[in-house]
Design a protein around this motif. Structure first.
Motif, short mmCIF file in Angstrom:
data_model
loop_
_atom_site.label_atom_id
_atom_site.label_comp_id
_atom_site.label_asym_id
_atom_site.label_seq_id
_atom_site.Cartn_x
_atom_site.Cartn_y
_atom_site.Cartn_z
N THR A 158 8.32 19.10 -29.63
CA THR A 158 7.59 20.04 -30.48
C THR A 158 8.11 21.45 -30.27
O THR A 158 8.12 21.94 -29.13
CB THR A 158 6.09 20.02 -30.12
OG1 THR A 158 5.61 18.68 -30.20
CG2 THR A 158 5.29 20.89 -31.08
N PRO A 159 8.56 22.12 -31.33
CA PRO A 159 8.98 23.52 -31.15
C PRO A 159 7.78 24.42 -30.90
O PRO A 159 6.80 24.39 -31.64
CB PRO A 159 9.66 23.84 -32.49
CG PRO A 159 9.10 22.87 -33.47
CD PRO A 159 8.74 21.64 -32.71
N LEU A 160 7.86 25.21 -29.83
CA LEU A 160 6.83 26.21 -29.54
C LEU A 160 7.27 27.59 -29.99
O LEU A 160 6.43 28.45 -30.26
CB LEU A 160 6.53 26.22 -28.04
CG LEU A 160 6.05 24.89 -27.43
CD1 LEU A 160 5.80 25.06 -25.93
CD2 LEU A 160 4.79 24.38 -28.13
N SER A 161 8.57 27.81 -30.04
CA SER A 161 9.17 29.03 -30.58
C SER A 161 10.62 28.67 -30.91
O SER A 161 11.04 27.52 -30.75
CB SER A 161 9.10 30.17 -29.56
OG SER A 161 9.99 29.95 -28.48
N GLU A 162 11.39 29.66 -31.34
CA GLU A 162 12.79 29.38 -31.66
C GLU A 162 13.59 28.97 -30.44
O GLU A 162 14.58 28.26 -30.56
CB GLU A 162 13.43 30.61 -32.31
CG GLU A 162 12.93 30.92 -33.71
CD GLU A 162 13.67 32.07 -34.35
OE1 GLU A 162 14.57 32.64 -33.67
OE2 GLU A 162 13.38 32.41 -35.51
N GLN A 163 13.15 29.38 -29.27
CA GLN A 163 13.91 29.13 -28.05
C GLN A 163 13.20 28.21 -27.06
O GLN A 163 13.68 28.03 -25.95
CB GLN A 163 14.22 30.46 -27.35
CG GLN A 163 15.14 31.37 -28.16
CD GLN A 163 15.44 32.66 -27.43
OE1 GLN A 163 14.54 33.35 -26.95
NE2 GLN A 163 16.72 32.99 -27.31
N LEU A 164 12.10 27.61 -27.48
CA LEU A 164 11.32 26.82 -26.53
C LEU A 164 10.73 25.59 -27.22
O LEU A 164 10.18 25.68 -28.31
CB LEU A 164 10.19 27.67 -25.95
CG LEU A 164 9.35 27.02 -24.85
CD1 LEU A 164 10.20 26.73 -23.62
CD2 LEU A 164 8.18 27.92 -24.47
N PHE A 165 10.87 24.44 -26.53
CA PHE A 165 10.38 23.17 -27.05
C PHE A 165 9.55 22.47 -25.98
O PHE A 165 9.86 22.54 -24.78
CB PHE A 165 11.54 22.27 -27.46
CG PHE A 165 12.38 22.82 -28.57
CD1 PHE A 165 12.17 22.43 -29.89
CD2 PHE A 165 13.37 23.76 -28.31
CE1 PHE A 165 12.94 22.96 -30.92
CE2 PHE A 165 14.15 24.29 -29.33
CZ PHE A 165 13.93 23.89 -30.65
N LEU A 166 8.51 21.80 -26.42
CA LEU A 166 7.70 20.95 -25.56
C LEU A 166 8.18 19.51 -25.71
O LEU A 166 8.28 19.01 -26.83
CB LEU A 166 6.23 21.04 -25.97
CG LEU A 166 5.24 20.12 -25.26
CD1 LEU A 166 4.99 20.61 -23.83
CD2 LEU A 166 3.93 20.03 -26.04
N HIS A 167 8.53 18.84 -24.60
CA HIS A 167 8.84 17.41 -24.71
C HIS A 167 7.71 16.61 -24.07
O HIS A 167 7.15 17.01 -23.04
CB HIS A 167 10.22 17.07 -24.12
CG HIS A 167 10.35 17.14 -22.63
ND1 HIS A 167 9.83 16.19 -21.77
CD2 HIS A 167 10.97 18.05 -21.82
CE1 HIS A 167 10.13 16.49 -20.51
NE2 HIS A 167 10.80 17.63 -20.51
N GLN A 168 7.35 15.51 -24.69
CA GLN A 168 6.25 14.67 -24.24
C GLN A 168 6.68 13.21 -24.23
O GLN A 168 7.23 12.71 -25.22
CB GLN A 168 5.03 14.84 -25.13
CG GLN A 168 4.42 16.25 -25.09
CD GLN A 168 3.33 16.43 -26.10
OE1 GLN A 168 3.55 16.39 -27.30
NE2 GLN A 168 2.10 16.64 -25.61
#
Length: 238
Positions: free
Chosen positions: A25-35
């Motif tokens: 899931t993208p949280l911002s342009e430079q940060l993603f959440l992986h689950q």
């Protein structure tokens, strides 16, 4: 293997036997959440959170996906985005944090842990990190990730990771999600130390806006106080 990209079209990358669905899931342009998910005795199917921090064409992963298959899927996702994964950090020694270190090592990627985590990985005959650090604090990935050891809680070696540019704290399993009223498993940690460890986190990062627990929904800094209150209540109930 299906990788679900929330907020974007679903991306199909190959077929990996026995893999769970990895969600990114993208949280911002430079940060993603992986689950990723795994079956845990006594708890059923449990989802675990991790992060992917991106700078240009390089990526830094906070905590491995739970299974080797999902780790392979994360690497395929990174490749499809033209990213080179530079390192993966384990915030403590359990399987939902360091369980797929071997996949990253095989791919020639640095696996990173504290010396305390390395000692526990060795003690429990798990795959070791290829690089370790000492002390209670280290900055990494161009100072964009600040690792901090506040003391024991869920595990004796649990770290948190602060991203100052995002004002986001990855609390890992030291932080409980808002919906829970229990401390979960702490047989490898210290319930007695947990409240003070949370107090140190709150004092260290007063400007945090977003908090990511090791499991469950994201929240704000109230998750830190929520966890401290839960730990204090659990201590009184003993």
């Amino acid at each position: 293997m299906r990788i679900a990209i929330r907020g974007c079209a679903a991306l199909m990358i190959g077929a990996i036997a026995n893999a769970q669905a990895l969600e990114i899931t993208p949280l911002s342009e430079q940060l993603f959440l992986h689950q990723s998910e795994n079956e845990v005795e006594g708890f059923g199917k449990v989802s675990a959170n991790g992060l992917v921090l991106v700078e240009g064409k390089e990526a830094f992963v906070v905590d491995t996906p739970w299974t080797d298959a999902d780790a392979e899927a994360l690497l395929q996702w990174a490749k499809a985005k033209g990213l080179t994964v530079k390192a993966v950090l384990a915030t403590h020694w359990h399987e939902d944090r360091a369980g797929s270190f071997g996949v990253f090592e095989k791919a020639g990627i640095t696996t990173l842990s504290s010396e305390a985590t390395q000692a526990l990985l060795r003690q429990h005959q798990k795959t070791l990190a290829t690089q370790t650090f000492s002390g209670d604090e280290i900055r990494y990935f161009g100072n964009k990730a600040q690792m901090f050891y506040p003391g024991a809680g869920h595990a004796m070696d649990n770290l948190v990771v602060y991203l100052p540019h995002e004002k986001l704290l990855f609390g890992g399993c030291l932080v409980r999600e808002a919906s829970t009223r229990s401390m979960g498993f702490y047989g490898d940690g210290s319930l007695q130390a947990w409240p003070e460890s949370m107090s140190r986190v709150m004092a260290k990062f007063p400007d945090v806006i977003t908090v990511v627990p090791g499991h469950g929904a994201l929240g704000d800094k109230r998750l830190l106080e929520h966890t401290r209150v839960l730990a204090e209540a659990a201590l009184k109930a003993q």
